[in-house]
Design a protein around this motif. Structure first.
Motif, PDB file in Angstrom:
ATOM      1  N   LEU A 274       0.786  -1.233   0.000  1.00 42.34           N
ATOM      2  CA  LEU A 274       0.000   0.000   0.000  1.00 42.34           C
ATOM      3  C   LEU A 274       0.815   1.278   0.000  1.00 42.34           C
ATOM      4  CD1 LEU A 274      -2.770  -0.970   2.600  1.00 42.34           C
ATOM      5  CD2 LEU A 274      -2.916  -1.057   0.114  1.00 42.34           C
ATOM      6  N   ILE A 275       2.072   1.234   0.412  1.00 44.33           N
ATOM      7  CA  ILE A 275       2.823   2.465   0.631  1.00 44.33           C
ATOM      8  C   ILE A 275       4.055   2.556  -0.256  1.00 44.33           C
ATOM      9  CG2 ILE A 275       4.060   3.849   2.348  1.00 44.33           C
ATOM     10  CD1 ILE A 275       2.283   2.635   4.485  1.00 44.33           C
ATOM     11  N   PHE A 276       4.886   1.516  -0.264  1.00 40.87           N
ATOM     12  CA  PHE A 276       6.200   1.608  -0.896  1.00 40.87           C
ATOM     13  C   PHE A 276       6.109   1.277  -2.383  1.00 40.87           C
ATOM     14  CE2 PHE A 276       8.039   0.349   3.454  1.00 40.87           C
ATOM     15  CZ  PHE A 276       7.921   1.672   3.890  1.00 40.87           C
ATOM     16  N   ASP A 277       5.473   2.163  -3.160  1.00 41.88           N
ATOM     17  CA  ASP A 277       5.415   1.968  -4.608  1.00 41.88           C
ATOM     18  C   ASP A 277       6.690   2.459  -5.286  1.00 41.88           C
ATOM     19  OD1 ASP A 277       2.906   0.834  -4.505  1.00 41.88           O
ATOM     20  OD2 ASP A 277       1.873   2.758  -4.660  1.00 41.88           O
ATOM     21  N   GLU A 278       7.278   3.495  -4.748  1.00 39.56           N
ATOM     22  CA  GLU A 278       8.493   4.061  -5.326  1.00 39.56           C
ATOM     23  C   GLU A 278       9.690   3.742  -4.431  1.00 39.56           C
ATOM     24  OE1 GLU A 278       7.895   8.191  -5.913  1.00 39.56           O
ATOM     25  OE2 GLU A 278       6.259   7.932  -7.367  1.00 39.56           O
ATOM     26  N   PHE A 279      10.883   3.727  -5.034  1.00 37.97           N
ATOM     27  CA  PHE A 279      12.134   3.425  -4.332  1.00 37.97           C
ATOM     28  C   PHE A 279      12.035   2.081  -3.609  1.00 37.97           C
ATOM     29  CE2 PHE A 279      11.514   8.074  -4.202  1.00 37.97           C
ATOM     30  CZ  PHE A 279      12.541   8.455  -5.036  1.00 37.97           C
ATOM     31  N   ARG A 280      11.464   1.110  -4.306  1.00 40.80           N
ATOM     32  CA  ARG A 280      11.240  -0.191  -3.675  1.00 40.80           C
ATOM     33  C   ARG A 280      12.554  -0.836  -3.238  1.00 40.80           C
ATOM     34  NH1 ARG A 280       7.362  -4.170  -3.415  1.00 40.80           N
ATOM     35  NH2 ARG A 280       8.208  -6.266  -3.179  1.00 40.80           N
ATOM     36  N   GLY A 281      13.599  -0.720  -4.056  1.00 42.06           N
ATOM     37  CA  GLY A 281      14.875  -1.321  -3.690  1.00 42.06           C
ATOM     38  C   GLY A 281      15.413  -0.775  -2.378  1.00 42.06           C
ATOM     39  N   PHE A 282      15.242   0.520  -2.155  1.00 41.99           N
ATOM     40  CA  PHE A 282      15.705   1.122  -0.910  1.00 41.99           C
ATOM     41  C   PHE A 282      14.932   0.553   0.279  1.00 41.99           C
ATOM     42  CE2 PHE A 282      14.843   4.437   2.284  1.00 41.99           C
ATOM     43  CZ  PHE A 282      16.129   4.623   2.778  1.00 41.99           C
ATOM     44  N   TRP A 283      13.621   0.417   0.156  1.00 46.59           N
ATOM     45  CA  TRP A 283      12.818  -0.069   1.284  1.00 46.59           C
ATOM     46  C   TRP A 283      13.043  -1.559   1.531  1.00 46.59           C
ATOM     47  CZ3 TRP A 283      11.499   3.547   4.251  1.00 46.59           C
ATOM     48  CH2 TRP A 283      11.111   4.783   3.765  1.00 46.59           C
ATOM     49  N   VAL A 284      13.341  -2.308   0.477  1.00 47.07           N
ATOM     50  CA  VAL A 284      13.710  -3.715   0.680  1.00 47.07           C
ATOM     51  C   VAL A 284      14.983  -3.805   1.507  1.00 47.07           C
ATOM     52  CG1 VAL A 284      14.561  -5.779  -0.500  1.00 47.07           C
ATOM     53  CG2 VAL A 284      12.533  -4.605  -1.360  1.00 47.07           C
ATOM     54  N   LEU A 285      15.953  -2.944   1.207  1.00 51.32           N
ATOM     55  CA  LEU A 285      17.195  -2.928   1.967  1.00 51.32           C
ATOM     56  C   LEU A 285      16.940  -2.522   3.422  1.00 51.32           C
ATOM     57  CD1 LEU A 285      20.290  -3.188   1.955  1.00 51.32           C
ATOM     58  CD2 LEU A 285      20.401  -0.774   1.292  1.00 51.32           C
ATOM     59  N   VAL A 286      16.064  -1.541   3.636  1.00 47.83           N
ATOM     60  CA  VAL A 286      15.773  -1.081   4.994  1.00 47.83           C
ATOM     61  C   VAL A 286      15.087  -2.178   5.795  1.00 47.83           C
ATOM     62  CG1 VAL A 286      14.378   0.531   6.345  1.00 47.83           C
ATOM     63  CG2 VAL A 286      15.711   1.359   4.402  1.00 47.83           C
ATOM     64  N   PHE A 287      14.037  -2.770   5.235  1.00 44.55           N
ATOM     65  CA  PHE A 287      13.303  -3.792   5.963  1.00 44.55           C
ATOM     66  C   PHE A 287      14.128  -5.054   6.144  1.00 44.55           C
ATOM     67  CE2 PHE A 287       9.590  -1.308   5.900  1.00 44.55           C
ATOM     68  CZ  PHE A 287       8.645  -1.926   6.705  1.00 44.55           C
ATOM     69  N   GLY A 288      14.944  -5.391   5.142  1.00 41.87           N
ATOM     70  CA  GLY A 288      15.751  -6.598   5.252  1.00 41.87           C
ATOM     71  C   GLY A 288      16.895  -6.470   6.235  1.00 41.87           C
ATOM     72  N   GLY A 289      17.414  -5.250   6.417  1.00 39.96           N
ATOM     73  CA  GLY A 289      18.567  -5.071   7.291  1.00 39.96           C
ATOM     74  C   GLY A 289      18.298  -4.366   8.594  1.00 39.96           C
ATOM     75  N   LEU A 290      17.038  -3.900   8.804  1.00 43.85           N
ATOM     76  CA  LEU A 290      16.752  -3.117  10.005  1.00 43.85           C
ATOM     77  C   LEU A 290      16.978  -3.931  11.268  1.00 43.85           C
ATOM     78  CD1 LEU A 290      15.669  -0.635  11.463  1.00 43.85           C
ATOM     79  CD2 LEU A 290      13.346  -1.518  11.086  1.00 43.85           C
ATOM     80  N   TYR A 291      16.312  -5.083  11.359  1.00 45.43           N
ATOM     81  CA  TYR A 291      16.410  -5.873  12.577  1.00 45.43           C
ATOM     82  C   TYR A 291      17.786  -6.536  12.692  1.00 45.43           C
ATOM     83  CZ  TYR A 291      11.366  -5.254  12.757  1.00 45.43           C
ATOM     84  OH  TYR A 291      10.115  -4.705  12.809  1.00 45.43           O
TER      85      TYR A 291
END
Length: 415
Positions: A274-291
């Motif tokens: 619903l939210i991350f339509d743009e800059f998807r690669g950046f958000w994948v990196l954030v969610f994958g590496g945050l924890y």
């Protein structure tokens, strides 16, 4: 609550506990509960359901590459364990493959309980809890339902418990092999290697130390064994795929890309759908590496506390569950139990346990209500279900932080 009101059940001999656990899971399978639980909310994920393993074996029986279907998300060696169920040629049996899977998952579940029981011999657990720990796992409705659903987190439970008990025994090679098996199924499991190495170092913390018992040598031995195990698993997978390595890379890229946004008990599906339509690669990196980025700070803080490696394993496994794109209720229950096993005193002394327990129970009731009201009857809203899952994940985070917060506070007070 369990020790006060259910002592006749939860303090029976260990062999009886294992027998009751096996009977409970076999009863669910005889009722064909696995077919229902595979489609239920929170017990399995459609991408990793056992039906996709059967689909891969069925495709292979007709000489169709299993990974030509995007629905197959299991690694090659796991699928290879079921290829013989299609012998002779084009005679694939659904019932036989499912019963083979049930036997393997039952063995993994019993192995997890046995490892948890063995951990109580190496960590500080009250004597009256020796049988309570395996009982809380074997007789827990959530963990039993996860095994009955043939859910993939059952295997990660075994990898976590077995690598922990092997590290407590000081067996670097075997512990690294179990961590490598977890990484083979999910590359983000690699974060668990750091606390396992800490457990190995602390298990050899005796004076005087020999050269092979020094911290740096233990870490190097563990790292080399982990790398060799990963290379062996990758090489065997490529051989099974006929020398093709691209399907394996696509498999891992798809599993780490948050491409499946089916609603579940996690939080990533909501943001990526619903939210991350743009800059998807950046958000994948954030969610994958945050924890996973929290692992090194935890190591720097907890390594000074004696016997804190097991506690860090429990916290990192909980973080892995929170950051996963397909968290499940059975694995959340296992994370809570693992935290109790590794630091029972801290969990007993932590405040707010009853509030967290009741809040988690309330969200587990409201979650399915809001989900089916939204998906089936159209009388709900996506935000209702998301807020319930948000509270549930906050409860998990609070429970993990309370468990590791008291040792850190004690260290700070001592300094």
């Amino acid at each position: 609550i369990f020790s006060r009101f259910f002592s006749p059940i939860f303090f029976m001999p260990v062999l009886c506990l294992f027998s009751v656990g096996v009977v409970l899971r076999l009863s669910l399978w005889l009722l064909n509960a696995d077919v229902f639980l595979e489609q239920g909310l929170g017990f399995d994920h459609a991408r990793y359901s056992f039906s996709t393993v059967q689909e891969a074996v069925h495709l292979n029986s007709f000489e169709v590459p299993p990974y030509s279907s995007r629905a197959v998300s299991w690694p090659p060696l796991w699928i290879g364990l079921f290829l013989w169920t299609s012998w002779p040629h084009n005679c694939f049996s659904l019932d036989l493959s499912r019963w083979v899977g049930r036997v393997l998952f039952l063995a993994a579940d019993m192995g997890t309980a046995l490892c948890l029981e063995s951990c109580t011999q190496y960590v500080r657990v009250p004597s009256r809890w020796k049988n309570l720990i395996p009982a809380l796992f074997l007789l827990n409705p959530l963990t039993a339902a996860g095994c009955a659903a043939l859910a993939r987190p059952v295997l990660f439970q075994f990898f976590a418990a077995s690598s922990l008990v092997l590290a407590l025994k000081g067996r670097a090679g075997a512990g690294a092999t179990m961590v490598a098996c977890g990484c083979y199924f999910d590359l983000t499991w690699f974060a668990v290697a750091i606390p396992i190495a800490l457990v190995l170092v602390q298990s050899q913390a005796k004076e005087p130390r020999t050269f092979w018992e020094s911290p740096w040598v233990i870490t190097v031995r563990f790292s080399v064994a982990l790398i060799l195990s990963l290379m062996a698993l990758g090489w065997a997978s490529v051989l099974l795929l006929g020398g093709h390595w691209k399907p394996l890379l696509r498999l891992y890229a798809r599993s780490m890309g948050f491409t499946d946004t089916m609603p579940n008990w996690g939080m990533s599906w909501y943001f990526f759908s619903l939210i991350f339509d743009e800059f998807r690669g950046f958000w994948v990196l954030v969610f994958g590496g945050l924890y996973m980025s929290l692992v090194l700070p935890l190591l720097c803080r907890l390594r000074r506390i004696p016997s804190s490696g097991g506690l860090m394993v429990a916290v990192v496994v909980s973080l892995w569950q929170l950051g996963s794109d397909h968290p499940t209720l059975p694995f959340a229950a296992f994370c809570a139990l693992l935290l109790i096993v590794t630091d029972a005193e801290a969990v007993q002394a932590a405040r707010g346990g009853l509030v967290l327990f009741l809040t988690a129970g309330l969200t587990m009731v409201l979650g399915p209500v809001y989900f089916y009201a939204w998906m089936l009857y159209g009388t709900g809203n996506v935000n209702f279900f998301y807020f319930v899952t948000l509270v549930f994940n906050v409860v998990q985070g609070f429970f993990s932080s309370r468990g590791c917060g008291l040792p850190v506070e004690a260290l700070a007070a001592g300094c």
